[in-house]
Design a protein around this motif. Sequence first.
Motif, mmCIF file in Angstrom:
data_model
loop_
_atom_site.group_PDB
_atom_site.id
_atom_site.type_symbol
_atom_site.label_atom_id
_atom_site.label_comp_id
_atom_site.label_asym_id
_atom_site.label_seq_id
_atom_site.Cartn_x
_atom_site.Cartn_y
_atom_site.Cartn_z
ATOM 1 N N SER A 187 0.811 -1.216 0.000
ATOM 2 C CA SER A 187 0.000 0.000 0.000
ATOM 3 C C SER A 187 0.848 1.272 0.000
ATOM 4 N N ASP A 188 2.107 1.179 0.438
ATOM 5 C CA ASP A 188 2.981 2.356 0.451
ATOM 6 C C ASP A 188 3.802 2.495 -0.824
ATOM 7 N N ASP A 189 3.707 1.506 -1.704
ATOM 8 C CA ASP A 189 4.502 1.546 -2.929
ATOM 9 C C ASP A 189 4.105 2.740 -3.798
ATOM 10 N N ARG A 190 5.085 3.402 -4.352
ATOM 11 C CA ARG A 190 4.909 4.561 -5.242
ATOM 12 C C ARG A 190 4.370 5.803 -4.542
ATOM 13 N N ARG A 191 4.343 5.810 -3.230
ATOM 14 C CA ARG A 191 3.871 6.997 -2.505
ATOM 15 C C ARG A 191 4.792 8.188 -2.737
ATOM 16 N N ASP A 192 6.089 7.928 -2.893
ATOM 17 C CA ASP A 192 7.017 9.038 -3.127
ATOM 18 C C ASP A 192 6.675 9.772 -4.418
ATOM 19 N N ASP A 193 6.265 9.034 -5.455
ATOM 20 C CA ASP A 193 5.856 9.670 -6.706
ATOM 21 C C ASP A 193 4.656 10.579 -6.473
ATOM 22 N N GLU A 194 3.718 10.109 -5.667
ATOM 23 C CA GLU A 194 2.529 10.906 -5.382
ATOM 24 C C GLU A 194 2.871 12.146 -4.559
ATOM 25 N N ARG A 195 3.857 12.014 -3.683
ATOM 26 C CA ARG A 195 4.276 13.171 -2.873
ATOM 27 C C ARG A 195 4.902 14.263 -3.739
ATOM 28 N N VAL A 196 5.584 13.857 -4.809
ATOM 29 C CA VAL A 196 6.124 14.854 -5.749
ATOM 30 C C VAL A 196 4.974 15.649 -6.353
ATOM 31 N N LEU A 197 3.916 14.955 -6.763
ATOM 32 C CA LEU A 197 2.749 15.662 -7.317
ATOM 33 C C LEU A 197 2.138 16.590 -6.283
ATOM 34 N N GLU A 198 2.006 16.112 -5.056
ATOM 35 C CA GLU A 198 1.433 16.946 -3.983
ATOM 36 C C GLU A 198 2.255 18.211 -3.769
ATOM 37 N N ARG A 199 3.572 18.093 -3.946
ATOM 38 C CA ARG A 199 4.456 19.244 -3.725
ATOM 39 C C ARG A 199 4.329 20.289 -4.835
ATOM 40 N N PHE A 200 4.142 19.838 -6.075
ATOM 41 C CA PHE A 200 4.211 20.753 -7.211
ATOM 42 C C PHE A 200 2.872 21.138 -7.833
ATOM 43 N N LEU A 201 1.824 20.342 -7.656
ATOM 44 C CA LEU A 201 0.550 20.651 -8.303
ATOM 45 C C LEU A 201 -0.396 21.364 -7.354
ATOM 46 N N LYS A 202 -1.140 22.312 -7.928
ATOM 47 C CA LYS A 202 -2.154 23.026 -7.147
ATOM 48 C C LYS A 202 -3.427 23.128 -7.985
#
Length: 199
Positions: free
Chosen positions: A55-70
Motif C-alpha cells: 500500500s505504500d509503494d509509489r507513494r514518493d511519486d505521489e508526494r512529488v505531485l502533492e508538492r508541485f501541483l495546485k
Amino acid sequence: RKLPAKVGRERNPVRFLLAKLLVKTGACRHLGIQRDGYRLCFHPSAMSSTLWIGSDDRRDDERVLERFLKPGDTFVDIGANIGSLSLKAASLVGSNGRVTAIEAHPRTFGFLEHNVAINPFRNIALHNCALGDKKGTLLFANQASDDQNCIVDHGTANSIPVEVQTLDEFELKEIDLLKIDVEGYEKFVFQGASHTLAR
C-alpha cells in the motif's frame, strides 16, 4: 524456478504469492485498490499487482505531485500506465485543472480507461498512442509481464504496432508539470516536443 528467488526478495511474500494467484485466475478484477484520493481496480498488470501488494509503494511519486501541483494546474502524464499518477493529479488540480494521460499499449490503456471511469474526476483526457519525434507507427513489446513493454526495433511474435504522435501535435497551451516514463524512449519524446517546451 525464478519464483522462489522473487518471493525471497519480497517485503510481503504472502501477499505477493496471493497476487500471483489472483492474477492467474482472473479473480483480481473483483478487487479494488484504495489510494489517497482515488481508487483503482486490481487489473492483471504488473503495476496493479505492485500497488495491491504494498500500500505504500509509489507513494514518493505521489508526494512529488502533492508538492508541485495546485488547483487549476495542467499535468501531462506520458506513459500513464494504469493511471495511478494521472488520478492522483486529477484529485490535486481539481475541476478547473486538466490532466492529459497518454498510454501506448492498448491493453494497459484499457486498464487506464476503466480506472478513470470508476473515479469521479472529469478533468482527464485519455490518449492511446505512443509519443516520439515524428508521426507514424512503431512496434511495441507485448509481453505478458507488462512492466517493461516498450518500443522495439524489430518485430517479434510478441510485438504489436502502435500509433506514434508528437507532443507538439497536442498543442497544449501550458503545462505545469510533465512526467515522462517510456522505458528508454524519453529522448524521442523530447525531440517531438520542442515547440511545447519552448512555450
